[in-house]
Write an enzyme that holds these catalytic residues in place. Sequence first.
Site, PDB file in Angstrom:
ATOM      1  N   HIS A  90       0.835  -1.209   0.000  1.00 43.17           N
ATOM      2  CA  HIS A  90       0.000   0.000   0.000  1.00 43.17           C
ATOM      3  C   HIS A  90       0.871   1.260   0.000  1.00 43.17           C
ATOM      4  O   HIS A  90       0.677   2.169  -0.818  1.00 43.17           O
ATOM      5  CB  HIS A  90      -0.903  -0.018   1.234  1.00 43.17           C
ATOM      6  N   GLU A  91       1.843   1.312   0.913  1.00 42.82           N
ATOM      7  CA  GLU A  91       2.663   2.514   1.032  1.00 42.82           C
ATOM      8  C   GLU A  91       3.529   2.749  -0.200  1.00 42.82           C
ATOM      9  O   GLU A  91       3.740   3.894  -0.622  1.00 42.82           O
ATOM     10  CB  GLU A  91       3.531   2.429   2.294  1.00 42.82           C
ATOM     11  N   HIS A 106      -5.123   7.704  -2.290  1.00 44.43           N
ATOM     12  CA  HIS A 106      -6.029   6.733  -1.686  1.00 44.43           C
ATOM     13  C   HIS A 106      -7.222   6.513  -2.593  1.00 44.43           C
ATOM     14  O   HIS A 106      -7.713   7.435  -3.252  1.00 44.43           O
ATOM     15  CB  HIS A 106      -6.518   7.218  -0.321  1.00 44.43           C
ATOM     16  N   HIS A 157       1.797   4.703  -2.727  1.00 42.94           N
ATOM     17  CA  HIS A 157       1.925   6.154  -2.529  1.00 42.94           C
ATOM     18  C   HIS A 157       3.263   6.665  -3.055  1.00 42.94           C
ATOM     19  O   HIS A 157       3.327   7.704  -3.709  1.00 42.94           O
ATOM     20  CB  HIS A 157       1.812   6.492  -1.043  1.00 42.94           C
TER      21      HIS A 157
END
Length: 377
Positions: A225-226, A235, A229
């Site tokens: 997930h990170e 998101h 980014h």
Amino acid sequence: MKSPLFLLLSVSFSYAFPTHPGNRNEEQNMQLLQEYLEQFYELEHEPKPRAWKSSNSLEGKIRQMQEFFRLNVTGKADADTLAVMQQPRCGMPDIASFALALPGWSKTKLTYRILNYTPDMKAADVDRAIQRALSVWSSVTPLTFTRIHQGTADLKIAFATGVHGRCPQPFAGAFPALAHAFPPGYPFRGNVHFNEDYNWAADSDTEVNNSPYLMRFNLFLVAAHEIGHALGLAHSDDPRALMFPYFKSTLSVDFPLTQDDIDGIQAIYGPSPHPPKEPVKPTLPKACDPKTSFDAVTTLRQEVMFLKGRYDENSRSMDRGYPRKTREDFPGIGPKVDAAFQHNGFFYFFHKSKQWEFDLNNKRVTRVMKSNSWLNC
């Protein structure tokens, strides 16, 4: 088999989540909601505790949050809105000027460096989790990732607590995040930080405790997930997506991306030049072939479903205490079973072209039949 995004264990974090909303009064709930919106929705700080009662900007941000999480849009601190705030989440904002940094990195060959390790896991398991998280994105884009052990890398991965270095987002306040990362268009770009105040786990480290305050988190899935980014993704408001702000136990540890995630990353970098080959479609067996056998049988939506083909066995793990011998619980059933399911109070066991009907109450086999008897043969 288990594939949880977060893994519940007996390590207490009394500071990790705000007090349950049922233990707070309305003013305390609104004060916490204001802090939440300042952190994740760019609400300007309002110093007066009662300012929310006449604040159009606060009500507007509440509505914005409710729309993002697909809640009932009331503009008020209702129960569903407060419940969303209690969940462990990513520290990056849901609404922010740098949330999506198109066109991303100006190159496709990126380097990464792991600056330190968590004591919760073996170093080799951390290395493996990070490498797998990177491969999630490289499998659907032209991106490649090369690890370096010295010098400045494009992606800098570290475990930290509280105020850490020059990072503009400390792990502090009423909503201490699990982790955060900064996109290519941001001055602190490429930094990926995991909150060491939480406990981290490898895929195989699975234990469960029913309390939401006793948790261990799957490093691979949080890292995937990170890193999204760090590559420029915002998101997602799709609750099924890897890039949804809250971490969930429903994501696959084998391939956690949804089409929403894939569409987002490919909008920045394009598709992989080496897409995976289309799987060979299985041939439909003839229902009334006397040699018909099944690999699994289950019930779904009050329908009985018969399945052919192999399952994904990558994780190769079972619940604690298993496997057990079939005869210990089902006397009269042989050691080789291809499929089994429960229907109308009986269990049905399949092996090759035969099936056994088993009465669990009386612990005995009641009938032996052809496997394809269910198919009106």
